[in-house]
Design a protein around this motif. Structure first.
Motif, mmCIF file in Angstrom:
data_model
loop_
_atom_site.group_PDB
_atom_site.id
_atom_site.type_symbol
_atom_site.label_atom_id
_atom_site.label_comp_id
_atom_site.label_asym_id
_atom_site.label_seq_id
_atom_site.Cartn_x
_atom_site.Cartn_y
_atom_site.Cartn_z
ATOM 1 N N VAL A 200 0.823 -1.219 0.000
ATOM 2 C CA VAL A 200 0.000 0.000 0.000
ATOM 3 C C VAL A 200 0.856 1.267 0.000
ATOM 4 O O VAL A 200 0.460 2.298 -0.549
ATOM 5 C CB VAL A 200 -0.954 -0.005 1.215
ATOM 6 C CG1 VAL A 200 -1.651 1.340 1.381
ATOM 7 C CG2 VAL A 200 -1.978 -1.124 1.077
ATOM 8 N N LYS A 201 2.040 1.200 0.589
ATOM 9 C CA LYS A 201 2.892 2.390 0.740
ATOM 10 C C LYS A 201 3.113 3.188 -0.543
ATOM 11 O O LYS A 201 3.119 4.427 -0.497
ATOM 12 C CB LYS A 201 4.236 1.994 1.352
ATOM 13 C CG LYS A 201 4.211 1.884 2.861
ATOM 14 C CD LYS A 201 5.454 1.231 3.419
ATOM 15 C CE LYS A 201 6.713 1.968 3.103
ATOM 16 N NZ LYS A 201 7.909 1.383 3.778
ATOM 17 N N PRO A 202 3.266 2.551 -1.702
ATOM 18 C CA PRO A 202 3.459 3.341 -2.926
ATOM 19 C C PRO A 202 2.286 4.254 -3.261
ATOM 20 O O PRO A 202 2.451 5.224 -4.000
ATOM 21 C CB PRO A 202 3.645 2.268 -4.006
ATOM 22 C CG PRO A 202 4.181 1.087 -3.269
ATOM 23 C CD PRO A 202 3.481 1.108 -1.952
ATOM 24 N N PHE A 203 1.103 3.968 -2.735
ATOM 25 C CA PHE A 203 -0.067 4.803 -2.996
ATOM 26 C C PHE A 203 -0.125 6.015 -2.067
ATOM 27 O O PHE A 203 -0.945 6.910 -2.273
ATOM 28 C CB PHE A 203 -1.365 4.010 -2.812
ATOM 29 C CG PHE A 203 -1.402 2.702 -3.547
ATOM 30 C CD1 PHE A 203 -0.917 2.601 -4.848
ATOM 31 C CD2 PHE A 203 -1.908 1.562 -2.941
ATOM 32 C CE1 PHE A 203 -0.950 1.392 -5.523
ATOM 33 C CE2 PHE A 203 -1.947 0.348 -3.615
ATOM 34 C CZ PHE A 203 -1.465 0.267 -4.904
ATOM 35 N N LEU A 204 0.726 6.015 -1.055
ATOM 36 C CA LEU A 204 0.653 7.048 -0.028
ATOM 37 C C LEU A 204 1.644 8.171 -0.295
ATOM 38 O O LEU A 204 2.825 7.923 -0.544
ATOM 39 C CB LEU A 204 0.937 6.450 1.358
ATOM 40 C CG LEU A 204 0.041 5.291 1.805
ATOM 41 C CD1 LEU A 204 0.504 4.786 3.170
ATOM 42 C CD2 LEU A 204 -1.425 5.701 1.854
ATOM 43 N N GLU A 205 1.156 9.401 -0.225
ATOM 44 C CA GLU A 205 2.060 10.537 -0.263
ATOM 45 C C GLU A 205 2.877 10.541 1.025
ATOM 46 O O GLU A 205 2.455 9.984 2.048
ATOM 47 C CB GLU A 205 1.264 11.834 -0.395
ATOM 48 C CG GLU A 205 0.474 11.948 -1.693
ATOM 49 C CD GLU A 205 -0.413 13.176 -1.743
ATOM 50 O OE1 GLU A 205 -0.448 13.925 -0.746
ATOM 51 O OE2 GLU A 205 -1.085 13.373 -2.771
ATOM 52 N N THR A 206 4.026 11.171 0.983
ATOM 53 C CA THR A 206 4.906 11.177 2.157
ATOM 54 C C THR A 206 4.195 11.697 3.398
ATOM 55 O O THR A 206 4.303 11.125 4.491
ATOM 56 C CB THR A 206 6.159 12.039 1.878
ATOM 57 O OG1 THR A 206 6.862 11.495 0.764
ATOM 58 C CG2 THR A 206 7.071 12.068 3.096
ATOM 59 N N GLU A 207 3.444 12.777 3.239
ATOM 60 C CA GLU A 207 2.744 13.346 4.395
ATOM 61 C C GLU A 207 1.733 12.366 4.971
ATOM 62 O O GLU A 207 1.619 12.232 6.194
ATOM 63 C CB GLU A 207 2.037 14.643 4.003
ATOM 64 C CG GLU A 207 1.321 15.295 5.177
ATOM 65 C CD GLU A 207 0.676 16.628 4.811
ATOM 66 O OE1 GLU A 207 -0.043 17.182 5.654
ATOM 67 O OE2 GLU A 207 0.892 17.103 3.675
ATOM 68 N N THR A 208 0.999 11.672 4.104
ATOM 69 C CA THR A 208 0.022 10.688 4.577
ATOM 70 C C THR A 208 0.727 9.559 5.316
ATOM 71 O O THR A 208 0.306 9.147 6.409
ATOM 72 C CB THR A 208 -0.782 10.111 3.401
ATOM 73 O OG1 THR A 208 -1.406 11.170 2.674
ATOM 74 C CG2 THR A 208 -1.849 9.144 3.900
ATOM 75 N N HIS A 209 1.799 9.054 4.730
ATOM 76 C CA HIS A 209 2.547 7.976 5.372
ATOM 77 C C HIS A 209 3.050 8.396 6.748
ATOM 78 O O HIS A 209 3.027 7.607 7.699
ATOM 79 C CB HIS A 209 3.721 7.553 4.494
ATOM 80 C CG HIS A 209 4.566 6.466 5.078
ATOM 81 N ND1 HIS A 209 5.742 6.730 5.747
ATOM 82 C CD2 HIS A 209 4.400 5.128 5.135
ATOM 83 C CE1 HIS A 209 6.271 5.594 6.166
ATOM 84 N NE2 HIS A 209 5.481 4.602 5.815
ATOM 85 N N ASN A 210 3.493 9.631 6.860
ATOM 86 C CA ASN A 210 4.018 10.122 8.134
ATOM 87 C C ASN A 210 2.946 10.270 9.198
ATOM 88 O O ASN A 210 3.262 10.372 10.393
ATOM 89 C CB ASN A 210 4.731 11.453 7.929
ATOM 90 C CG ASN A 210 6.034 11.306 7.161
ATOM 91 O OD1 ASN A 210 6.590 10.211 7.072
ATOM 92 N ND2 ASN A 210 6.518 12.401 6.597
ATOM 93 N N LYS A 211 1.685 10.298 8.794
ATOM 94 C CA LYS A 211 0.582 10.398 9.752
ATOM 95 C C LYS A 211 0.207 9.035 10.338
ATOM 96 O O LYS A 211 -0.538 8.958 11.307
ATOM 97 C CB LYS A 211 -0.656 10.991 9.077
ATOM 98 C CG LYS A 211 -0.493 12.407 8.550
ATOM 99 C CD LYS A 211 -0.388 13.429 9.656
ATOM 100 C CE LYS A 211 -0.378 14.844 9.086
ATOM 101 N NZ LYS A 211 -0.261 15.852 10.157
ATOM 102 N N ILE A 212 0.705 7.973 9.728
ATOM 103 C CA ILE A 212 0.348 6.622 10.155
ATOM 104 C C ILE A 212 1.354 6.122 11.183
ATOM 105 O O ILE A 212 2.560 6.074 10.927
ATOM 106 C CB ILE A 212 0.310 5.666 8.947
ATOM 107 C CG1 ILE A 212 -0.737 6.141 7.936
ATOM 108 C CG2 ILE A 212 0.012 4.238 9.402
ATOM 109 C CD1 ILE A 212 -0.731 5.358 6.642
ATOM 110 N N LYS A 213 0.837 5.765 12.352
ATOM 111 C CA LYS A 213 1.682 5.306 13.445
ATOM 112 C C LYS A 213 1.228 3.917 13.892
ATOM 113 O O LYS A 213 0.039 3.640 13.959
ATOM 114 C CB LYS A 213 1.615 6.265 14.636
ATOM 115 C CG LYS A 213 1.739 7.743 14.286
ATOM 116 C CD LYS A 213 3.067 8.090 13.678
ATOM 117 C CE LYS A 213 3.151 9.575 13.351
ATOM 118 N NZ LYS A 213 4.412 9.935 12.677
#
Length: 303
Positions: A200-213
């Motif tokens: 799924v990570k390739p679909f995520l913008e950097t900012e979105t990915h950084n919001k996921i904990k």
């Protein structure tokens, strides 16, 4: 420095001061998108436009293109008009719901339990997700504009999720709800979830990915973060609190129907275009306030 950020060392809470330069960009973007309908004017508050600009690094041309696409989507999809009856079948298991509380920053909360997935319909799942996002945004505390997701992985199986739905959800959040996700806590995600997350990570913008904990019930730092974010007396026990886990779907349905009526009243234009405020109640945040409290919410982040 056109954007001044003030960080409180204790909790990472930041406040943004929007410069005159950025105010000018908001005005410039308004000129680019042209005349708006009454409903579009309710949506296009200064705060809403600022989110689109911020998500495109204050590039007016790119932000205008993004906003135009959002307005086109909203006109066709009509997310504000989705009613409980349309998503009741998707919602009946308690898969996703908005609990009747906020976090300590006033952010609305969406609880998700993948193990309760009862549908194979991508269209139905996305419609339910959009309905929940609209409700969460509508019920934000004053001066707040973000939503927190709490994802409970108890009983999770890979068959509960699909790459297609995850990709479409990421698209909807990133393109049509910019800057709305404040934090997503994936609680007790098992090891079998990691390969899926890697896909799924390739679909995520950097900012979105950084919001996921990633947080875990046996991790001290996770417990501290949850205590800092939530009133433990009402936070569900599934996330380390003392409140009841789950939702009474019948009571929830009644609450959502009442919510639908309020949303209908809000979105029904009763004013002329010239009298619609750029600071409508749905988006009543000051431009000098950015409520992103997630910078200090680093639980465990996968590589």
């Amino acid at each position: 420095m056109s954007e001044v950020s003030k960080k409180a060392a204790s909790n990472g809470h930041e406040k943004m001061v929007i410069s005159k330069e950025h105010q000018a960009k908001i005005a410039e973007l308004r000129r680019l998108i042209g005349p708006l309908s009454a409903k579009e004017s309710l949506y296009c508050t200064d705060a809403s436009i600022a989110r689109y600009l911020s998500s495109r690094n204050w590039n007016v041309i790119k932000a205008a293109q993004m906003l135009k696409q959002s307005l086109k989507w909203r006109k066709e999809y009509k997310p504000e008009e989705i009613r409980w009856e349309e998503v009741a079948d998707e919602a009946k298991t308690g898969l996703m719901y908005k609990p009747n509380y906020h976090d300590k920053y006033g952010r609305s909360v969406l609880v998700m339990r993948p193990c309760l997935q009862n549908s194979k319909s991508t269209q139905g799942q996305i419609k339910h997700f959009v309905y929940c996002m609209e409700s969460a945004i509508f019920n934000l505390a004053p001066n707040q504009e973000q939503v927190v997701w709490l994802v409970d992985f108890q009983g999770f199986k890979l068959s509960n999720i699909s790459v297609k739905v995850a990709r479409e959800t990421a698209h909807v959040v990133q393109e049509y709800y910019p800057k709305r996700l404040g934090l997503a806590i994936l609680y007790n995600a098992p090891m079998i979830f990691q390969p899926f997350f890697s896909m799924v990570k390739p679909f995520l913008e950097t900012e979105t990915h950084n919001k996921i904990k990633f947080g875990y019930s046996n991790d001290h730092s996770t417990k501290k973060i949850m205590e800092d974010l939530f009133d433990q007396s009402i936070l569900e026990s599934a996330f380390g609190g003392k409140g009841e886990t789950g939702v009474d779907i019948n009571k929830y349905a009644e609450r959502m129907k009442e919510d639908d009526s309020k949303k209908l009243s809000f979105w029904t234009p009763v004013k002329s275009l010239s009298s619609v405020s750029h600071n409508a109640p749905l988006d009543s945040i000051r431009l000098d306030a950015d409520s992103d409290a997630s910078n200090n919410e680093k639980i465990l982040v996968p590589n």
